[in-house]
Design a protein around this motif. Structure first.
Motif, short mmCIF file in Angstrom:
data_model
loop_
_atom_site.label_atom_id
_atom_site.label_comp_id
_atom_site.label_asym_id
_atom_site.label_seq_id
_atom_site.Cartn_x
_atom_site.Cartn_y
_atom_site.Cartn_z
N LEU A 482 0.80 -1.12 -0.17
CA LEU A 482 0.22 -0.05 -0.06
C LEU A 482 0.81 1.26 0.02
N ALA A 483 2.00 1.36 1.02
CA ALA A 483 2.88 2.39 0.65
C ALA A 483 3.57 2.89 -0.59
N ILE A 484 3.96 1.47 -1.13
CA ILE A 484 4.49 1.65 -2.70
C ILE A 484 3.37 2.23 -3.70
N ALA A 485 2.33 1.66 -3.65
CA ALA A 485 1.16 2.03 -4.37
C ALA A 485 1.04 3.36 -4.26
N ARG A 721 -11.58 -7.88 1.65
CA ARG A 721 -13.16 -8.13 1.73
C ARG A 721 -13.78 -7.15 0.98
N PHE A 722 -13.32 -5.87 1.28
CA PHE A 722 -13.77 -4.67 0.53
C PHE A 722 -13.72 -4.40 -1.01
N GLY A 723 -12.46 -5.19 -1.18
CA GLY A 723 -11.89 -4.94 -2.76
C GLY A 723 -10.76 -4.02 -2.64
N LEU A 724 -10.20 -3.40 -1.53
CA LEU A 724 -9.31 -2.48 -1.53
C LEU A 724 -7.95 -3.09 -1.67
N GLY A 725 -7.94 -4.56 -1.74
CA GLY A 725 -6.51 -5.11 -1.73
C GLY A 725 -6.14 -5.50 -0.70
N ALA A 726 -6.07 -4.77 0.22
CA ALA A 726 -5.26 -5.02 1.43
C ALA A 726 -5.61 -3.54 2.35
N VAL A 728 -4.16 -1.35 5.71
CA VAL A 728 -3.28 -0.81 6.78
C VAL A 728 -3.71 -0.64 8.18
N GLY A 729 -5.12 -0.73 8.42
CA GLY A 729 -5.73 -0.87 9.52
C GLY A 729 -7.17 -0.38 9.26
N ILE A 730 -7.90 -0.57 10.59
CA ILE A 730 -9.36 0.00 10.52
C ILE A 730 -9.40 1.28 11.32
N SER A 731 -9.72 2.36 10.81
CA SER A 731 -9.92 3.68 11.52
C SER A 731 -11.14 3.52 11.98
N THR A 732 -11.26 4.36 13.18
CA THR A 732 -12.73 4.61 13.93
C THR A 732 -12.54 6.00 14.14
N SER A 733 -11.54 7.00 13.66
CA SER A 733 -11.82 8.45 13.73
C SER A 733 -12.65 8.84 12.78
N ARG A 734 -12.73 10.18 12.78
CA ARG A 734 -13.81 10.85 11.86
C ARG A 734 -13.14 11.76 10.89
N ILE A 735 -11.63 11.83 10.85
CA ILE A 735 -11.06 12.79 10.30
C ILE A 735 -10.32 11.95 9.34
N HIS A 736 -10.38 12.27 7.84
CA HIS A 736 -9.42 11.84 6.88
C HIS A 736 -10.08 10.57 6.20
N ALA A 737 -9.74 9.41 7.01
CA ALA A 737 -10.29 8.25 6.65
C ALA A 737 -10.97 7.51 7.72
N ARG A 738 -11.97 6.59 7.46
CA ARG A 738 -12.68 5.65 8.24
C ARG A 738 -12.98 4.36 7.71
N VAL A 741 -8.82 1.09 5.80
CA VAL A 741 -8.16 2.17 5.09
C VAL A 741 -7.10 1.34 4.25
N GLY A 742 -7.56 1.53 3.00
CA GLY A 742 -6.67 1.01 1.88
C GLY A 742 -5.83 2.21 1.22
#
Length: 784
Positions: A482-485, A721-726, A728-738, A741-742
């Protein structure tokens, strides 16, 4: 703590306390003046200095040197009482842990100067004061005060102050005044050594100072107006000589700077040197001396190197900063990255600071590659995971063998790799490669500001990511891909339980990166770097992503200073079984959510059941299935009230079990279920099982979680399973990504403005141009 076992002191306490003390601890009792002390057993054979900061916690005998700038006030006339009080408190804490503490302190001259100035002002005749005039009285000239006189006047008061402070912690202190002759004369040297050892044996803190009242006069010091001071170099040398003479484990030198810098502190490019090695003097530029004293940093370094050669570890740190002075000494002893640590052992690889710089420069090169080149790197890594399967599994087997008996079963399962896991990883990586074609540099918005002035908002990498993960080596290639992509530099910090697996997976990652010359973009931190220290590298790291236990995430969120943290501290996932739920679906969904992989953060932890379903065949089927799957049930308060003989009542409704355990609670309706989720949930993943579409939509719209499902397992909350490929984690914050997180969650944006000699004044009221602000078409994204 020092426990006073005299019966008079124990009157308010239960005398059975003494009987609770283990005999092994009693052996560490030391008596003085009929008051015994119980100390923490600490032992170390003196000979070599500590090689790493983490070993400082084993220091038994410690010298703390307080520089003049630490002890004196900013006006240099008097002592910094608040700062001294916090230092005494820290020394007392360490002393009461069973360590042997010694202080080398400055301050007698400054304290004496304050007293003598006061006496001189009082001795001025009234006539002099009247003839001087009111304004001139305030600026009355004070004669130059000789430093030795100041020291003589200040030594008794300084010691009285230390005694009063240490008494608050039931610690006795003793003053020792020395000169260079005391070290050069063999008989005096033996006497000094014997005195210090006897004081330490009696649990007394020796407070040592140069006898400034009798030493030869120092050169004038322009930093102090109206007084000549004894050079700080004298006390630096004294502290080093004392540390070696007494075979101490650690010398802490406190001054008014953070430590050693590679250029003068305060300059634009100055960087704090974390670890200083003998022979590194060429890499250091010494700046001006401290606010008070004449020795400066160069004298401290020479004294520190001399002590290091004598087998004593040394740390130079700031003892004046208001945010850290209250815990600087204890932080150093705990091994935290404070100041500059002197070590004779150079690490085999780069420091974490150097790795951060390599990840930054490598990430920038990675971002400039063509999308096809980044995809090629990821495809090559996916191939390596399958081609090198045997080597990976062999390394993983070593980790599993070493972890056997040390890790709980759920963590062992996370640690384990298999052929099927590696194949799934490879598939996920190829999905990432396919989705990365237009990730970096994608145009999100185009606006015509004015004629020939166009604005674009485009996606760019965040910068350098720090991903800290426990037990799960499969996380490494996922996050790396994911970092490379996304064109981000990456620092990886894995748990030591997966060291062998992480090492080979990182080597394969760098092998894939090297096909386009960006090998350094992904770094694995192998040094003994504490997570808390990594979280302080705010100038090198742009985002921290923790993957592990809820305690790890909480610790990182607490430790991160100025660096955003993306993640979730807990995965308390709920499933609400509505009164109109399908009998055929419920047991299947509950089993998959709880039993398929109970250690996952998206596993079911609390099952909410509509009260109308109690004592129905559906309820019995759920309970029977859970018993067959050997799931331990904990009853919520409402559920327990319905039962005559209930399972063990839950200790907390906010529990993430991470195992085959489940809380069951009863609710009155869908709104009651939503209220329960909002009160006790972690905003991770929550599910409703019902055949009523209106009820389901109400639940989906009103539950405020990152993932909300209808008639689906909680385990679908996953990037793959969401089709994101992989992910980096699951975020429960409300800013940027929730949520999961792909690739998209690792990108931010920047604005590009293209003009032709445009200036803002042309758009003023009387200017020649007008704003258009026209939305322009955005290039279509390739979704194949």
């Amino acid at each position: 703590l020092a426990w006073l076992l005299d019966s008079d002191w124990l009157l308010p306490f239960d005398h059975h306390l003494i009987n609770c003390i283990q005999p092994s601890v009693i052996r560490h009792v030391r008596s003085w003046s009929n008051i015994p002390f119980i100390t923490v057993p600490l032992s170390r054979t003196h000979g070599k200095s500590f090689a790493h900061r983490g070993e400082l916690k084993h220091a038994k005998r410690i010298v703390v040197k307080l520089g003049s700038a630490v002890v004196t006030r900013g006006d240099e006339c008097g002592l910094a009482l608040g700062r001294l009080a916090s230092i005494v408190e820290q020394v007392s804490v360490l002393q009461n842990q069973g360590r042997e503490m010694m202080l080398v302190t400055s301050g007698a001259v400054a304290f004496g100067k304050q007293r003598l100035r006061h006496e001189i002002l009082l001795s001025q005749s009234v006539r002099q004061a009247l003839h001087s005039g009111q304004n001139q009285l305030k600026e009355m000239a004070i004669p130059v005060l000789e430093a030795r006189a100041c020291a003589a006047a200040g030594q008794s008061g300084l010691m009285a102050l230390y005694e009063a402070m240490f008494t608050q912690y039931s610690i006795c202190a003793a003053q020792i005044l020395v000169t260079n002759l005391d070290f050069h004369d063999e008989q005096k040297r033996r006497n000094l050594n014997g005195t210090l050892h006897e004081l330490l044996r009696m649990n007394i803190v020796p407070i040592v100072n140069t006898n400034d009242a009798v030493v030869p006069p120092a050169e004038p010091n322009s930093d102090l107006q109206g007084v000549n001071v004894i050079s700080v170099k004298d006390n630096d040398s004294l502290a080093a000589r004392l540390a070696v003479e007494m075979k101490t484990d650690l010398l802490i030198v406190l001054s008014d700077v953070e430590g050693l810098f590679d250029s003068p502190p305060g300059s634009d490019d100055a960087k704090l040197i974390d670890i200083f090695y003998p022979g590194d003097q060429q890499s250091v530029t010494f700046g001006t001396k401290s606010r008070v004293g004449m020795g400066g940093m160069e004298a401290k370094v020479k004294a520190a190197l001399w002590a290091l050669q004598g087998g004593t570890s040394v740390v130079i740190a700031n003892g004046t900063h208001p945010k850290v002075s209250g815990h600087v000494i204890t932080d150093i002893v705990e091994g935290k990255k404070v100041g500059t640590f002197f070590s004779e052992v150079k690490p085999a690889g780069p420091t974490v600071e150097q790795q951060g710089e390599m990840a930054r420069s490598g990430g920038r090169m990675l971002a400039t590659l063509e999308p096809e080149q980044r995809a090629e790197i990821i495809h090559h890594l996916a191939d390596l995971l399958t081609d090198q399967r045997d080597e990976i599994l062999l390394a993983n087997k070593k980790d599993l063998e070493e972890a056997e008996g040390r890790l709980a079963a759920p963590l062992l399962k996370r640690l384990s790799l298999s052929t099927s896991k590696l194949n799934s990883l490879a598939i996920g990586l190829r999905q990432i490669a396919a989705s990365s074609q237009d990730s970096v540099g994608r145009v999100l918005r185009r606006t015509r500001i004015a004629k020939n002035l166009e604005l674009e908002q485009v996606t760019v990498p965040i910068g350098v990511l720090l991903v800290i993960f426990e037990s799960r080596p499969d996380c490494l290639p996922q996050v790396a891909a994911l970092a490379i992509a996304s064109g981000n530099g990456l620092l990886l910090k894995g748990g030591k339980e997966a060291a062998h697996s992480n090492r080979i997976l990182h080597l394969l990652t760098q092998e894939a990166l090297s096909i386009h010359g960006v090998k350094e973009a992904v770094q694995l931190v192998n040094t003994r770097e504490e997570v808390e220290d990594l979280c302080r590298l705010d100038k090198m790291i742009d985002l921290i992503i923790p993957r592990g236990s809820s305690q790890l995430v909480r610790d990182i969120q607490k430790a991160a200073k100025g660096i955003p943290v993306m993640g979730h501290s807990e995965g308390i996932c709920h499933m609400y079984v509505d009164s109109e739920a399908s009998v055929d679906k419920v047991t299947r969904l509950v089993r998959d959510s709880k039993c398929e992989y109970p250690a996952a953060c998206n596993a079911l932890e609390t099952l909410l059941i509509h009260r109308d379903l109690l004592r129905t065949p559906l309820f019995d089927q759920i309970i029977d299935m859970l018993r067959v799957e050997q799931v331990k049930i904990h009853a919520g308060p409402k559920f327990a009230s319905y039962l005559t003989f209930s399972p063990s009542e839950v200790k907390s409704l906010r529990t993430e079990y991470g195992d085959l355990e489940l809380c069951i609670e009863v609710v009155d309706n869908v709104q009651d279920a939503i209220d329960h989720i909002h009160k006790y949930g972690s905003s991770h993943t929550d599910v409703i099982i019902t055949e009523n579409e209106n009820t389901a939509e109400f639940f989906l719209q009103h539950v405020d979680s990152a993932c909300v499902f209808w008639n689906a397992s909680t385990r679908f909350s996953d990037g793959y399973r969401f089709g994101l490929g992989a992910e980096v984690g699951i975020s429960t914050s409300r800013i940027h990504a929730r949520g999961p997180v792909g690739l998209e969650g690792l990108l931010t944006t920047k604005w590009l403005l293209r003009g032709k000699d445009h200036v803002v004044s042309d758009f003023s009221e009387h200017g020649s141009l007008k704003y258009l602000h026209e939305n322009l078409p955005v290039p279509q994204r390739n979704t194949n």
